[in-house]
Structures are given as structure tokens and as C-alpha cells.
Design an enzyme around this catalytic site. Sequence first.
Site, PDB file in Angstrom:
ATOM      1  N   ASP A 201      -3.109  -0.769  13.319  1.00 20.71           N
ATOM      2  CA  ASP A 201      -2.336   0.150  12.482  1.00 20.71           C
ATOM      3  C   ASP A 201      -2.285   1.503  13.172  1.00 20.71           C
ATOM      4  O   ASP A 201      -2.830   1.663  14.278  1.00 20.71           O
ATOM      5  CB  ASP A 201      -2.931   0.238  11.060  1.00 20.71           C
ATOM      6  CG  ASP A 201      -1.825   0.403  10.024  1.00 20.71           C
ATOM      7  OD1 ASP A 201      -1.022   1.345  10.179  1.00 20.71           O
ATOM      8  OD2 ASP A 201      -1.744  -0.414   9.083  1.00 20.71           O
ATOM      9  N   HIS A 271       3.913   1.075  12.020  1.00 21.16           N
ATOM     10  CA  HIS A 271       2.442   1.170  12.029  1.00 21.16           C
ATOM     11  C   HIS A 271       1.934   0.968  13.459  1.00 21.16           C
ATOM     12  O   HIS A 271       0.948   0.266  13.693  1.00 21.16           O
ATOM     13  CB  HIS A 271       1.823   0.165  11.058  1.00 21.16           C
ATOM     14  CG  HIS A 271       2.047   0.539   9.607  1.00 21.16           C
ATOM     15  ND1 HIS A 271       1.410   1.601   9.014  1.00 21.16           N
ATOM     16  CD2 HIS A 271       2.858   0.016   8.662  1.00 21.16           C
ATOM     17  CE1 HIS A 271       1.812   1.707   7.749  1.00 21.16           C
ATOM     18  NE2 HIS A 271       2.704   0.762   7.511  1.00 21.16           N
ATOM     19  N   ASP A 332       6.105  -3.900   7.670  1.00 15.35           N
ATOM     20  CA  ASP A 332       6.245  -3.003   6.519  1.00 15.35           C
ATOM     21  C   ASP A 332       6.425  -1.552   6.962  1.00 15.35           C
ATOM     22  O   ASP A 332       5.996  -1.170   8.054  1.00 15.35           O
ATOM     23  CB  ASP A 332       5.010  -3.105   5.614  1.00 15.35           C
ATOM     24  CG  ASP A 332       3.733  -2.754   6.358  1.00 15.35           C
ATOM     25  OD1 ASP A 332       3.592  -3.188   7.517  1.00 15.35           O
ATOM     26  OD2 ASP A 332       2.892  -2.035   5.795  1.00 15.35           O
ATOM     27  N   GLU A 333       7.036  -0.776   6.094  1.00 18.39           N
ATOM     28  CA  GLU A 333       7.084   0.689   6.193  1.00 18.39           C
ATOM     29  C   GLU A 333       7.471   1.173   7.597  1.00 18.39           C
ATOM     30  O   GLU A 333       6.874   2.129   8.104  1.00 18.39           O
ATOM     31  CB  GLU A 333       5.721   1.272   5.792  1.00 18.39           C
ATOM     32  CG  GLU A 333       5.337   0.930   4.372  1.00 18.39           C
ATOM     33  CD  GLU A 333       3.966   1.471   3.971  1.00 18.39           C
ATOM     34  OE1 GLU A 333       3.857   1.979   2.857  1.00 18.39           O
ATOM     35  OE2 GLU A 333       3.012   1.378   4.769  1.00 18.39           O
ATOM     36  N   TRP A 399       4.783  -7.663  -1.075  1.00 13.47           N
ATOM     37  CA  TRP A 399       3.852  -6.607  -1.500  1.00 13.47           C
ATOM     38  C   TRP A 399       4.526  -5.556  -2.354  1.00 13.47           C
ATOM     39  O   TRP A 399       3.884  -4.915  -3.180  1.00 13.47           O
ATOM     40  CB  TRP A 399       3.178  -5.959  -0.287  1.00 13.47           C
ATOM     41  CG  TRP A 399       4.019  -4.990   0.487  1.00 13.47           C
ATOM     42  CD1 TRP A 399       4.937  -5.283   1.440  1.00 13.47           C
ATOM     43  CD2 TRP A 399       4.009  -3.559   0.371  1.00 13.47           C
ATOM     44  NE1 TRP A 399       5.502  -4.140   1.929  1.00 13.47           N
ATOM     45  CE2 TRP A 399       4.954  -3.061   1.296  1.00 13.47           C
ATOM     46  CE3 TRP A 399       3.291  -2.658  -0.412  1.00 13.47           C
ATOM     47  CZ2 TRP A 399       5.202  -1.690   1.446  1.00 13.47           C
ATOM     48  CZ3 TRP A 399       3.540  -1.302  -0.256  1.00 13.47           C
ATOM     49  CH2 TRP A 399       4.482  -0.824   0.656  1.00 13.47           C
ATOM     50  N   TYR A 424      -3.698  -5.186  -5.304  1.00 12.90           N
ATOM     51  CA  TYR A 424      -4.216  -4.266  -4.285  1.00 12.90           C
ATOM     52  C   TYR A 424      -5.586  -3.753  -4.712  1.00 12.90           C
ATOM     53  O   TYR A 424      -5.719  -3.056  -5.720  1.00 12.90           O
ATOM     54  CB  TYR A 424      -3.230  -3.110  -4.081  1.00 12.90           C
ATOM     55  CG  TYR A 424      -2.240  -3.386  -2.960  1.00 12.90           C
ATOM     56  CD1 TYR A 424      -1.634  -4.630  -2.849  1.00 12.90           C
ATOM     57  CD2 TYR A 424      -1.941  -2.420  -2.013  1.00 12.90           C
ATOM     58  CE1 TYR A 424      -0.741  -4.889  -1.825  1.00 12.90           C
ATOM     59  CE2 TYR A 424      -1.045  -2.670  -0.978  1.00 12.90           C
ATOM     60  CZ  TYR A 424      -0.459  -3.919  -0.895  1.00 12.90           C
ATOM     61  OH  TYR A 424       0.420  -4.177   0.125  1.00 12.90           O
ATOM     62  N   ASP A 426      -7.465  -1.533  -3.365  1.00  8.36           N
ATOM     63  CA  ASP A 426      -7.775  -0.096  -3.259  1.00  8.36           C
ATOM     64  C   ASP A 426      -7.422   0.614  -4.567  1.00  8.36           C
ATOM     65  O   ASP A 426      -7.766   1.779  -4.767  1.00  8.36           O
ATOM     66  CB  ASP A 426      -7.095   0.568  -2.054  1.00  8.36           C
ATOM     67  CG  ASP A 426      -5.592   0.395  -2.050  1.00  8.36           C
ATOM     68  OD1 ASP A 426      -5.069  -0.476  -2.775  1.00  8.36           O
ATOM     69  OD2 ASP A 426      -4.922   1.154  -1.319  1.00  8.36           O
ATOM     70  N   THR A 475      -8.132   0.051   3.524  1.00  3.85           N
ATOM     71  CA  THR A 475      -9.461   0.662   3.446  1.00  3.85           C
ATOM     72  C   THR A 475      -9.491   2.178   3.686  1.00  3.85           C
ATOM     73  O   THR A 475     -10.513   2.709   4.115  1.00  3.85           O
ATOM     74  CB  THR A 475     -10.411  -0.016   4.464  1.00  3.85           C
ATOM     75  OG1 THR A 475      -9.780   0.035   5.750  1.00  3.85           O
ATOM     76  CG2 THR A 475     -10.712  -1.438   4.097  1.00  3.85           C
ATOM     77  N   GLU A 476      -8.392   2.870   3.406  1.00  2.56           N
ATOM     78  CA  GLU A 476      -8.442   4.327   3.550  1.00  2.56           C
ATOM     79  C   GLU A 476      -9.643   4.898   2.781  1.00  2.56           C
ATOM     80  O   GLU A 476     -10.296   5.844   3.230  1.00  2.56           O
ATOM     81  CB  GLU A 476      -7.167   4.964   2.994  1.00  2.56           C
ATOM     82  CG  GLU A 476      -5.939   4.803   3.868  1.00  2.56           C
ATOM     83  CD  GLU A 476      -5.152   3.544   3.552  1.00  2.56           C
ATOM     84  OE1 GLU A 476      -5.730   2.594   2.974  1.00  2.56           O
ATOM     85  OE2 GLU A 476      -3.958   3.495   3.897  1.00  2.56           O
TER      86      GLU A 476
HETATM   87  C1  ACM Z   1       1.690  -2.378   2.696  1.00  2.50           C
HETATM   88  O1  ACM Z   1       0.991  -2.097   1.708  1.00  2.50           O
HETATM   89  N1  ACM Z   1       2.267  -1.418   3.394  1.00  2.50           N
HETATM   90  C2  ACM Z   1       1.885  -3.754   3.096  1.00  2.50           C
END
Ligand code: ACM
Length: 758
Positions: A201, A271, A332-333, A399, A424, A426, A475-476
Amino acid sequence: MRRTLLLALAVGLTACADQQPKRETGPVDNMPLSLIPQPAQLQRTPGRFRLDATATITVTPGDTAAKHVAAQLQSWVRQARGITLAIGEGKPKSGGISLATSAAIKGREAYTLDVDGKGVRIAANDETGLFYGAVTYWQLLTDPAAQGGVPGVHIVDAPRFEWRGLMLDSSRHFQSVSEIEHLLDQMAMHKLNTFHWHLTDDQGWRLQIDKYPKLTETGACRKAIGPDVALTGGEDKPYCGFYTQDEAKQIVAYAAERHITVVPEIEMPGHAQAAVASYPKLGNGKKLAVSGDWGVNTALFNTDDATFVVMQDVLDEVMAIFPSTYIHVGGDEAAKDEWEHSKAVQAKMKSLGITDEEKMQGWFVARIGDYLDKHGRRLIGWDEILDGKVPATATVMSWRGTRGAIKAANAGHDVVMAPSPTLYLDQLQSTLPDEPPGRPSGQTLKTLYDFEPVPSDIAPDKADHVLGEQVTLFTEYQPNWYRIQHAIFPRIAAVAERTWSPKADWNSFIARLPAQMSRYRAAGIVPADSVYAVAIATEAAADDKARVTLSTQSGYGTIRYTTDGSAPTAQSTAYSAPFDVALPTTVRANAFAGGFGLAGPRDRAIDAKSLLHRSSDELDTCGDKLVLRLEAANAVDGVRPVYKVDIMNTCWVWKGVRLDGRYGVDVTVDRLPYNYALWKDTAGIVSRKARSAAGEIEVHQDTCDGPKLSTIPLAPAKDSRATLQGILPKREGTHDLCFVVTGKPGPKLWVIGDIQLR
Ligand code: ACM
């Protein structure tokens, strides 16, 4: 699991159930059993089997699968009971445990388990089924109902889904090999079979790649920021970690022993910052360091052929380590700014006749998908891969809620359900003040349990495309193994049951869970007890008293409490309704079932001052743009305070404050690093006009634009935790108070920790 297979399995199960062995006569014990996941079919039968050191685990001669599982069961029994059972070959013996593979048992992973006065018999078509049968027997052995021996059962069992997963992010924070092995042990004991390992990442590339050593020489280290400074030992010491290929292979082998497939995730095209920081030629011209910012960083791989050569080389090494059919490529993103501004990418798009960057991502993913296909592997990616032309063989991990899965399944793709926020981990699981940092949107154990993996919007003839579901732990906010355990346990039990058992039954689950919590503790796991723990709410009452309201998230068990400072026991006063206490009093409470405390007792000291106090957790944020619970960089009395804050709008409301006689307010503030990459959301950060460079806290009456009661300069706090004093004008009656931090969050963030009225 494919519907056809399910049907075949159902027929097999019915046939099997019809040919039940003749049962002993005698009473059937009715003390409930605490198995998780609940088996597909379970009948109580007469008799009990009390295991002792003379018992043998017997396998059919030449049945290597059974022999292998026998050795695993032997070690679990040793741990649970302190006895080492002999393993022998031959005919099943009375008074022992027999394990056998049998073609009569139909279906992958399926098994039968019979316990009666004569012993235990486990049969399955394959080794995985035998392993799961042994897991069920071990659960029976460690069940409170098994005190006088394991009660008679006839179990016919098979999973509902083929993908029963858990994702762990090793990039934002890094876990040791032994911690991951500990997690794999627990996954296996829940019959979970897919460990999705998020290895790369923006904040760290964690897998050694021999051909590109800088990916870990450079990409595995980032500047330590905020609480991570304590982990590294200083701001000048980077946060680093990666797995050598040997370690990754060790984890793959450890997982395989436990019938778990490790699906590696190598993120692309977004990422990508740690990779681009390691090899700038993979990026789009910006010089970047490995990111220390959570959120959406905008580094993308470029689309040059040379970059695909690197990615393919990387995937070659990945495939050599991970035998999994599926290779996760992220997707993603992927913010497209860099591609929009890159001449090379734009020229490539033109030459390919591709008109927008989303479709370009589709082309990127398809090219990687082809490569994986040619190597006998299958691509899986987050649901953004649907935005371009996704390869027909691609599997989609949904997701962004469930809509990606619905679209993909209806279009004929296989899907794995992993919707945020529900699955999720977190997301915090309670509003208790002792919850650790994380995202406070409140995904309780029940929310997670109630999630149905096959949404009704998927056409019935496409429902087979749902391979299963997984929980996801980014895991931030989980810098260490303790936090990881808290996030995963016991929510792992809910995902296990929903992916394995044909039916969901929350009331039964919550009653079976205490035994599972004991199993966790025996295995050295510290689970979150949030579902049973007592929340203690207080408010001022007449005659200088306080009214106390007690509750638990699940309502399971009986709440009992004390007011004399002693620990609550199963004999303490049972709570039935809010009650008043004289000041000062300390209330201690726990929920009890079967004579045992279900959680750690919680307590609250209540006095006149505490009734005029609120922590940020007890305040409302003024909006919910991006609400987080963040921890202080430094400990106070050995504990790091945790603050609830909307990082895009630093503003809190205390509802319904009686202002009569209140002439002062103490506000405890702290200064945190603002390490967030918010991409386009940056434009939505709320800015308020400040009177001074350091800014101030303004206290407004009724609404955040209402009359200003006080202005408290932040300068005296000197960029660190401090308690500042403000003066309130004479007011009467009950009003909302709004506390706003002026200025704009970033590059540091002021947060409110506590408010004390005087
Ligand atoms: C994600 O939570 N960006 C897969």
C-alpha cells in the site's frame, strides 16, 4: 459455494441422515452446546463420552489424511486436557476416537461426527472435512456442557459458502510472523478458510521481491508519525517491516496445514506510493516518499510497457510463493489525477482508442488479468475494477457497500461480499469509553452477524456467484497485536457462523458465545467484551443525587451492580430500572449468566464534578464528514487519551446543559498530527475565521452560529495537551453548547478531550 454443489451436498446429507446408526437408548442431555459455527445438522443423542489418557485416536491403515488430522487433534487435546492420546491404525476401538475418510460422505469440506457412550467417530470425504470434524470435537471437549464428558451428538455438517475469509492489512501496520500464525490458528478453529493478506500500500511494501530489492529496502519504511513514534523510539527512527520470501512461504505452509488459503494482495494501479517511492520510473514523474498519510494518496503506476514488465516480474515471484488460485490486485481508490496530467498516459490512451481514465484502469486490470490467466491463476479485485471493462474471469470483492457485488453477480462475475462499513473491523464495536481508537460508526457484533451475504437484489439464478464473505481489517488504528485482537475477536465468530451455517440465529449465537470467549482466553487471545459489558450512564437528579442507567449492547444475561466499591458478583443487586445514588458513589456493574460474569466489570465514579463533565466521546460532533477516535501521541498517567473528532470539521456539541450557576468552563485540548490524504474531499474541510495565529475555542449557545459565550485562546496550550480556562456569562435554563475550534485543520489538528463546567 455453487448451488449445484449445495444441492448435491443437501441430497448427500439427507441420505446420510436417513441412514443414522442405531442409537443407544437412555436419556438425552439437554444442556445447550456452544458450538460456533453452528453445524448444519445436529441431533442430541443418548450417552456421554468421557475422554481419558487411555483413549486412542484410531485411523484406518493407509489413511494418510486421517493420520495427519489425528496428529493435529492429538495436539489440541494435549493443550485442552494435558493428556497425550496414542494414535494407532486399525479398526475403531470402543472408548476412543476414530477418524476416517469415506466416499460415503459427500461434498468438499463436509463431515459427520458421532459421539456416544462408546466413543467418537469422525468421517469425511476429504482431509479438510476430517479437520473440521476434529475442530467440532475439540469445541465439544472445551464446552461447559462437557464437564462430565462430551454429550452424545450426531452431526452432519458442511459449509454454506466456499469463501470464508478474513483480510489483514500488514502495510499500515506490520505484524510478526508468529502473530499471523496465531491468527491463522484461530481462523482454523472457526472453520474460516481464506486469509486475504494486504501486503502492499502507499504506507509500506511488505513483501521481499528478489528482482526489485528496493521495494523493501526503500518501500518498507516510512517516517514515524504521531503514536507510531513511540513504536520506533523516536521521530528520527522510521517505521519499517517486511516479510522475507521464506517467511511468507512459512505462513503459506502454516495456513495450508490448517486448510487456509493465503490470497496475497498486490495493489495496482493505485495505492502505489511505496512502490513508486522505491522505483520512481514506475510512477508519473513526481518524486515521492513512502506515505505517512492515511486515506487516499494519489500515486498511480504509469501505463508504460516497462511498468507491466515489472508488475509481471513481481507477480511471477508472488505466484511462486502463493499457490492460491486467486491473486488480489487491489484496484480500489485509484485517483486518476496523475493519469489525467500525464502526457505519456494520455498518449497511450489515444493510441488504444480509450476515451477516459476509468476505462484505462479497466485496460490495465485486464492486461494483468490476462497475465494471471495465462499462469493458471484468477484475478480478484475490489469493486472499482467494475468501472472499466473487467475481464470475464475476474472475481469482484465488493467493499463499497453491496452494489458492486449486485452489479457484478448479475453480470455473471463471481463475487465476495466485504461491504464497508458492516464487515470492516476498523469500525468500532461499541460506544463504551474504553473502546480503543478507530472509526466510531458503530458496527456491533450484531450488525455484522445480521449481514446476509446474498442480497435480495441479486437475481436468484445468479446467487451462486456469491462465493462467500469476509471481514476486513485495515490497520491504520491497529498498531499492535492487542488492538488487532480487540478488533477481530469475537467478530470473527459472527463471520464464521454466517459463512458456514445454513441458518442465522442471533439469540442462540449470543448464548453460545461465552464458551467461545473462554476458548479465546485459553488460547491467549484477549477478545473485546463490548457485547456484554455494562455501560453506565449518569445524569443529575433531584436532591443532589445522580440517576444511574445501566445497559448492555446485547441485553444478554442479568446486569448486577454494587455501590459500595466492591466487585459485582452473581449475588449482587440485579438491575431492573434506573436508580438514584447519593454523591459521591462509585457504581460497579457486570452482566451475569450461569453464575459467571460475561465481561470485565465496568465502573464509574460519580460526584458533583463528574456530572458537569463530558469527554469528547460523550459529545456529539457537529457533522459526520470523517469522524474518528484518535489517540494522543503521549500517555497521561500511563494511558494515551483517545479523542473523538470529525477531522474535517473540528466542532462538538454538548446537548442540554443546565447553565444556572455555571460561570466557568475548563477545556482540555490536544494537538495531533494531521496525517490524512483526503484527495477531493480536502475541499470539504470546514474552515472558521480565527482571531489569532494559534486560533481559539469559541463556545456558542444553542447552535454553533448562536450567541458566543466565550472565546478561549489556544496559544497558551503551546501546541500540546493542556487544560484551558474560559469564563461563561450569567445564563439561566437549559441550552445546547457548541465548542468550535477556529482556523482550519492541517498540518496539525486541535482536538477537544474533556470539558468541565465550573
Ligand atoms: C478499501 O477499503 N479501500 C478496499
